[in-house]
Design a protein around this motif. Sequence first.
Motif, PDB file in Angstrom:
ATOM      1  N   VAL A 443       0.646  -1.090   0.133  1.00  0.00           N
ATOM      2  CA  VAL A 443       0.078   0.083   0.144  1.00  0.00           C
ATOM      3  C   VAL A 443       0.990   1.144  -0.043  1.00  0.00           C
ATOM      4  O   VAL A 443       0.640   2.246  -0.778  1.00  0.00           O
ATOM      5  N   SER A 444       2.062   1.279   0.674  1.00  0.00           N
ATOM      6  CA  SER A 444       2.952   2.507   0.899  1.00  0.00           C
ATOM      7  C   SER A 444       3.649   2.371  -0.366  1.00  0.00           C
ATOM      8  O   SER A 444       3.940   3.755  -0.755  1.00  0.00           O
ATOM      9  N   ASN A 445       3.579   1.612  -1.098  1.00  0.00           N
ATOM     10  CA  ASN A 445       4.539   1.466  -2.450  1.00  0.00           C
ATOM     11  C   ASN A 445       3.725   1.854  -3.483  1.00  0.00           C
ATOM     12  O   ASN A 445       4.087   2.676  -4.472  1.00  0.00           O
ATOM     13  N   LYS A 446       2.518   1.166  -3.716  1.00  0.00           N
ATOM     14  CA  LYS A 446       1.606   1.250  -4.879  1.00  0.00           C
ATOM     15  C   LYS A 446       0.612   2.233  -4.936  1.00  0.00           C
ATOM     16  O   LYS A 446      -0.179   2.412  -5.843  1.00  0.00           O
ATOM     17  N   CYS A 447       0.128   2.370  -3.614  1.00  0.00           N
ATOM     18  CA  CYS A 447      -1.284   3.154  -3.636  1.00  0.00           C
ATOM     19  C   CYS A 447      -0.837   4.559  -3.386  1.00  0.00           C
ATOM     20  O   CYS A 447      -0.025   5.126  -2.453  1.00  0.00           O
ATOM     21  N   ARG A 448      -1.153   5.464  -4.604  1.00  0.00           N
ATOM     22  CA  ARG A 448      -0.542   6.838  -4.547  1.00  0.00           C
ATOM     23  C   ARG A 448      -1.524   7.847  -3.950  1.00  0.00           C
ATOM     24  O   ARG A 448      -1.592   9.026  -4.027  1.00  0.00           O
ATOM     25  N   ASP A 449      -2.839   7.304  -3.256  1.00  0.00           N
ATOM     26  CA  ASP A 449      -3.647   8.096  -2.753  1.00  0.00           C
ATOM     27  C   ASP A 449      -2.962   8.772  -1.158  1.00  0.00           C
ATOM     28  O   ASP A 449      -2.615   7.917  -0.406  1.00  0.00           O
ATOM     29  N   PRO A 450      -2.726   9.811  -1.201  1.00  0.00           N
ATOM     30  CA  PRO A 450      -1.839  10.279  -0.091  1.00  0.00           C
ATOM     31  C   PRO A 450      -2.113  10.026   1.357  1.00  0.00           C
ATOM     32  O   PRO A 450      -1.550   9.567   2.190  1.00  0.00           O
ATOM     33  N   THR A 486       6.199  12.738  -5.024  1.00  0.00           N
ATOM     34  CA  THR A 486       5.093  13.664  -4.802  1.00  0.00           C
ATOM     35  C   THR A 486       5.825  15.112  -4.945  1.00  0.00           C
ATOM     36  O   THR A 486       5.243  16.278  -4.592  1.00  0.00           O
ATOM     37  N   ALA A 487       7.072  15.079  -5.027  1.00  0.00           N
ATOM     38  CA  ALA A 487       8.067  16.323  -4.950  1.00  0.00           C
ATOM     39  C   ALA A 487       7.676  17.439  -6.281  1.00  0.00           C
ATOM     40  O   ALA A 487       7.371  16.877  -7.256  1.00  0.00           O
ATOM     41  N   GLY A 488       7.150  18.446  -5.858  1.00  0.00           N
ATOM     42  CA  GLY A 488       6.874  19.481  -6.850  1.00  0.00           C
ATOM     43  C   GLY A 488       5.589  19.391  -7.333  1.00  0.00           C
ATOM     44  O   GLY A 488       5.100  20.142  -8.290  1.00  0.00           O
ATOM     45  N   ILE A 489       4.643  18.355  -6.933  1.00  0.00           N
ATOM     46  CA  ILE A 489       3.441  18.174  -7.579  1.00  0.00           C
ATOM     47  C   ILE A 489       2.218  19.093  -6.792  1.00  0.00           C
ATOM     48  O   ILE A 489       2.313  19.083  -5.676  1.00  0.00           O
ATOM     49  N   VAL A 490       1.578  19.438  -7.961  1.00  0.00           N
ATOM     50  CA  VAL A 490       0.443  20.466  -7.227  1.00  0.00           C
ATOM     51  C   VAL A 490      -0.955  19.731  -7.557  1.00  0.00           C
ATOM     52  O   VAL A 490      -1.209  18.936  -8.272  1.00  0.00           O
ATOM     53  N   LEU A 498      -4.194  16.819  -2.570  1.00  0.00           N
ATOM     54  CA  LEU A 498      -3.594  15.897  -3.531  1.00  0.00           C
ATOM     55  C   LEU A 498      -3.901  14.635  -3.603  1.00  0.00           C
ATOM     56  O   LEU A 498      -4.399  14.136  -2.701  1.00  0.00           O
ATOM     57  N   ALA A 499      -4.423  14.021  -4.911  1.00  0.00           N
ATOM     58  CA  ALA A 499      -5.018  12.854  -5.089  1.00  0.00           C
ATOM     59  C   ALA A 499      -4.161  12.016  -6.146  1.00  0.00           C
ATOM     60  O   ALA A 499      -3.012  12.683  -6.316  1.00  0.00           O
ATOM     61  N   GLY A 506       5.268   9.412 -15.297  1.00  0.00           N
ATOM     62  CA  GLY A 506       6.595   9.561 -15.672  1.00  0.00           C
ATOM     63  C   GLY A 506       7.407   9.780 -14.099  1.00  0.00           C
ATOM     64  O   GLY A 506       8.580   9.672 -14.106  1.00  0.00           O
ATOM     65  N   GLN A 507       6.737  10.299 -13.121  1.00  0.00           N
ATOM     66  CA  GLN A 507       7.351  10.378 -11.659  1.00  0.00           C
ATOM     67  C   GLN A 507       7.440   9.400 -10.792  1.00  0.00           C
ATOM     68  O   GLN A 507       7.822   9.659  -9.704  1.00  0.00           O
ATOM     69  N   ARG A 508       6.739   8.087 -11.253  1.00  0.00           N
ATOM     70  CA  ARG A 508       6.242   7.140 -10.400  1.00  0.00           C
ATOM     71  C   ARG A 508       7.755   6.232 -10.320  1.00  0.00           C
ATOM     72  O   ARG A 508       8.215   6.006 -11.249  1.00  0.00           O
TER      73      ARG A 508
END
Length: 562
Positions: A443-450, A486-490, A498-499, A506-508
């Motif tokens: 979950v920590s690795n593959k789930c990108r829901d903050p 998530t660096a620099g993501i808005v 953030l979702a 490209g950033q994953r």
Amino acid sequence: MEALPNIHQCSTSPSSGSEPSAPTSKRSRIVVSQSKRGCVTCKYGSSPCHAPFRLTRCRTRRVKCDEQRPLCRRCVQAGRLCGGYNHESRSTSALQPTLKIGVRADSDTERLSYLAAHVLSLDNNGLPMQQGGVWGRVFLQLSNQVECVKAAAAAFGAAYESSLNDALVHSPYSAWRYYGTALARLQADFNNETAGPESLALASIILACVEILSQHEQNAFAHFLGAVQILTKTYQRHQGAGSADIYSTIKDELVNIDVLIGSYAMSQTPAFMHLESQEAAAGDDAFHEPELAINTAMLCLHRSYQFTESAAQLRHTYPSWTEHDPIMCKGRSDAVSRCLSVLDGLTALATRLQAQYSSATSTVRHSEALAEIYAIRSQLTSTLIFLMCIHSPFETMYDEHHDRFRGIVSDAAASARLRRQTKSSAFKRFSMRPGIVNPLFIVSNKCRDPPLRALATEMLGEQGREGPTDGHIMAAIGARMAALETAGIVPSSPGAPLAACDVPEGQRIHGYGVSPPRLNGEGRRVVDVQFTRPLVPLVQGWGHVDYSGQTNWIFWSECIDI
């Protein structure tokens, strides 16, 4: 090691100054008393004492039982699994006097092998936790009788004792001295063929556990492969029918270790499945008892990892191989169906166990079984997610499984809560079954829901060691991966949180590798982590760049504090 002592023979020599008795033509009858103290495997037994032998009645075989503890020596010598002394209300095991670390025994080797027994196989009463598994009577039996197994057990005890205070990192020399002795003993017994294949394989498994404790997974994997080779190739021609039950039990444990390796590697390169497990359909009765249900789930995991291994090579060959390989599509559909079926069975069993846990007659066994059901369900759910995403190379595929990621966190939280409520043992158990650390890290690795990702990472930091995984290390890696992605993501909408959809492909980060922990120049515990990302993002280079090799991937390392 020292073999279990022989039965004490009654003295028949005349005392000093006595005359030898005259021969008699009649045979004297020895009156024997019967008891119920023999092991459950033998039929008759003799009690070791300095009085005339007492024949003791047992249950299944008409042979004498010598009543050696913790296991009957006659069973050991005949290659049978000793049934133990279940009719006793309390354990009379010789392992009991060394329940506490530091208690002096006949030797340090004895003390450390006793410690290993309590960590691997015994409960607080000195009784085997898994009667029929390899860490039940098989381990107790062989570690009391076979040199290489006992030496390996002492090595595990030394490594475990050192791990309590992180001595494996700060001062590992004492623990590795026992490891070296066990390795030399195993090599000698292998070369001289002085130990059976089941004993050699079990010693290799125990040494793999030592390497797992020190987080040298590659070395542990080498021991695992050695055990596989011993049982399936090199020594199979010497296998006798008398020890077939022990042989089968140890091979079953190797399949379980195979599953554990696969569980640990799911977020990296899929593990190779080196053993074929028994094919067994998951009938309705498989979910009546927790142990049967867990075995069914382990079989399902093993078969799922076998499919994941075969499908991994296609991951970067087609945008979606569902359009190109109908056989692989059928295999994926079958694997998904099996996981869903087993998950349904585990859900029904968990509901029934939860009702028992809430009742006045609830026992510690109920809560422990329920905790393990929740843990194995979280592992199955994470495996299901991988199966449903394996046909596509894009990391954004995981965004479609938010509800399943949430289910993993819920099951892991329930398992952790139940384990906290049970009475803690003097020894933290060492289990070779998948727990909740690997699913939480997925979950920590593959789930990108903050929010969900942060919750899983926080829970990871509260966990300890589970086999080859360390919750604190995984939490640190997960937190760093989230920061990199998530660096620099808005947010896509001003003012909105953030979702997952805001993190571009490209950033994953696609994968990672971690070295064993070490101490840096300031004495802090750190790990070196290698992250992986396509050199040209998939969304830009697909169709023009070959991603099937390593040339178009970027690898970089970072040192992370634990």
